[in-house]
Design an enzyme around this catalytic site. Structure first.
Site, mmCIF file in Angstrom:
data_model
loop_
_atom_site.group_PDB
_atom_site.id
_atom_site.type_symbol
_atom_site.label_atom_id
_atom_site.label_comp_id
_atom_site.label_asym_id
_atom_site.label_seq_id
_atom_site.Cartn_x
_atom_site.Cartn_y
_atom_site.Cartn_z
ATOM 1 N N GLU A 1 128.269 41.238 61.959
ATOM 2 C CA GLU A 1 127.068 40.611 62.533
ATOM 3 C C GLU A 1 127.393 40.129 63.987
ATOM 4 O OE1 GLU A 1 124.119 40.835 61.624
ATOM 5 O OE2 GLU A 1 122.934 39.342 62.545
ATOM 6 N N THR B 1 110.964 49.784 68.304
ATOM 7 C CA THR B 1 112.374 49.240 68.232
ATOM 8 C C THR B 1 112.597 49.110 66.666
ATOM 9 O OG1 THR B 1 113.588 47.097 68.611
ATOM 10 C CG2 THR B 1 111.434 46.939 67.800
#
Ligand SMILES: *[C@@H]1O[C@H](CO)[C@@H](O)[C@H](O)[C@H]1NC(C)=O
Ligand SMILES: *[C@@H]1O[C@H](CO)[C@@H](O)[C@H](O)[C@H]1NC(C)=O
Ligand SMILES: *[C@@H]1O[C@H](CO)[C@@H](O)[C@H](O)[C@H]1NC(C)=O
Length: 510
Positions: free
Chosen positions: A374, A500
């Site tokens: 992440e 997106t």
């Protein structure tokens, strides 16, 4: 050039002849083609596995809990996974899934929810999911549109949703509130809004106006965006084109000059160039701002780990200081440079985009699971002793070890393949897909994991974000799939542009 083998041989009377035939594709090419087809099929299998689990345990709720076989409603309970899966199901040609989702959309009441509504999340997942479904089913996927009323309903429901949300823009500056109470037409009392959540509405809301003929939605989103294109005060733009992270609702001024391509800022930059792809006539200024930002990024934010000078990451900047860390979310950056580079004919942007793609691949192929973390850092002064080896070898150390089914790395592989045609990027996308399938798959779907650098990914999170369907499955599939009108093209040949959340919307004038 491709000529069907049997037909061309027969037509030229060469069947059985030993003459070397120039149009026959070499064995190796045919082999590669059938392997590529098998990879596309394997991604379809994974999509179907997740869809079946969602239908069995979670539909019509927002998302599957893939460990406990329960469900969640984190996106207002309107069936986020179903709406987010629509454009992927269309592109994969799954007629029965498409039909189920169209039925579902006709039953959503967007005026009702018991929880706070995010303008940003609702726009990129629900509004874009429906608009994209409409554009595809009215266009190149018309063969999947069995009930034309249900297709028309996608646009009716898009307008309904826009009408529910539009009060958000009713502020002093036109910069919207993000967190809404649609029952009371209230908000969370915020005085500022973030860069990405403000700057990632304009594609969807403009498309809604262009399809309905009602200009209000475009005007609202473009007025909000106008403050981002002409940043005030000057401290809100520390480098040309690179702007701060928060904007005041009362007057549209930036409250800071913190600059990055990370989560919170990311898709503002993404949409500047995508608006130009959508309509170069109306959005030329947006393109100029993207070019400034891209050049400043190369000049000021590119960063190379001391232990791996061959790798490129993007740092962030605030008040004279650089921060040497980055995120999975940031890895859309390579794709953005590649899209802008091909559309504008700027080889320097393409080359830099490929460097960013290499960096993101390094975060994947250096871990035990072959999935990237992440977030990570490469600050030589802060390396934890437990990660000295990783930093020496791989050029980064992990600051958040989770993987929650994010798409950005595969997304940039997809742009890299479409722009360069190099099979390397297909191989990297396949490696990532195989790793995600091996590490995250459960009996009913796919789960996030706690530690990409531990055996089996550490422990599983009991959540399957709707963007698994919209993005991970779509980009993993498209990179191996045949050419089609919705695929990203080189130069100025795009008929679609992806929002997106990876929902392709038709560009103007095609
Ligand atoms: C929205 O406002 C209504 C009416 O004031 C209130 O009853 C409800 O609890 C609010 N919803 C949320 C999610 O805050
Ligand atoms: C791992 O990533 C690096 C950096 O992008 C790349 O050069 C290398 O080829 C990758 N390794 C494999 C096995 O794909
Ligand atoms: C994905 O996982 C399933 C279940 O383990 C397996 O059957 C399938 O072959 C895997 N696909 C790939 C491409 O590895």
């Amino acid at each position: 050039m491709r000529v069907p083998v049997s037909l061309s041989l027969a037509a030229l009377g060469l069947v059985g002849s030993t003459v070397a035939f120039p149009f026959v594709e070499p064995e190796a090419v045919l082999q590669r083609k059938s392997e590529t087809q098998a990879k596309a099929d394997a991604v379809k299998e994974a999509f179907q596995h997740a869809w079946d689990g969602y239908m069995k345990y979670a539909y019509p709720h927002d998302e599957l809990h893939p460990v406990s076989n329960g469900y969640g409603d984190s996106r207002n309970g309107w069936g986020a996974s179903a709406v987010d899966a629509l454009s992927t199901a269309i592109i994969m040609g799954k007629a029965d899934v498409v039909s189920t989702i169209l039925d579902h959309v006709s039953q959503i009441d967007y005026s009702q929810t018991s929880s706070e509504v995010s303008l940003f999340e609702t726009t990129i997942r629900y509004l874009a999911g429906m608009l994209s479904g409409y554009d595809l089913l009215k266009g190149p996927a018309a063969n999947l549109a069995q009930d034309s009323d249900l297709v028309d309903n996608l646009l009716i429901q898009s307008k309904n949703l826009g009408d529910v949300l539009k009060f958000a823009f009713d502020t002093g500056s036109g910069v919207p509130y993000n967190n809404l109470n649609i029952t009371s037409q209230g908000n969370d009392g915020a005085t500022t809004n973030g860069l990405a959540v403000t700057g990632t509405l304009v594609l969807e809301w403009t498309r809604l106006s262009d399809l309905t003929g009602d200009s209000e939605y475009a005007e609202l989103s473009q007025k909000a965006e106008s403050h981002l294109l002409d940043p005030q005060p000057s401290s809100g733009e520390p480098f040309p084109g690179l702007v701060g992270s928060n904007i005041r609702l009362d007057n549209g001024e930036f409250t800071d000059g913190h600059v990055s391509w990370d989560g919170g800022d990311d898709s503002f930059y993404e949409y500047l160039i995508k608006m130009y792809v959508y309509d170069p006539k109306r959005f030329d200024t947006y393109k100029d701002r993207w070019v400034l930002a891209a050049e400043s990024t190369i000049n000021h934010l590119q960063s190379h780990p001391a232990t791996r000078s061959d790798l490129t990451f993007l740092s962030s900047y605030n008040n004279g200081k650089y921060y040497l860390n980055s995120q999975h979310l940031t890895c859309f950056d390579g794709g953005s440079f590649l899209l802008g580079g091909t559309v504008l004919g700027r080889q320097d942007f393409i080359d830099f985009g490929l460097q960013l793609v290499n960096g993101c691949e390094a975060t994947y192929n250096s871990t035990l699971t072959k999935i990237g973390p992440e977030s990570w850092s490469w600050d030589p002064n802060n390396v934890p002793s437990s990660q000295k080896d990783l930093y020496e070898k791989a050029g980064f150390y992990i600051t958040s070890s989770a993987y929650i089914l994010r798409p950005e790395v595969v997304e940039s592989f997809y742009y890299a393949y479409r722009v360069t045609g190099s099979e390397v990027y297909r191989d990297w996308a396949w490696n990532a897909f195989v790793a995600i399938n091996a590490t995250c798959r459960t009996d009913s779907g796919f789960a996030g994991v706690s530690n990409v650098n531990a055996k089996n990914g550490g422990s599983k999170y009991d959540n399957q974000e709707s963007f698994l369907f919209a993005e991970v499955m779509k980009y993993s599939y498209l990179i191996h799939a045949e050419d089609a009108e919705w695929q990203v093209k080189t130069g100025d040949k795009n008929s679609f542009v992806f929002n997106t959340e990876a929902h392709p919307v038709r560009v103007m004038h095609t």
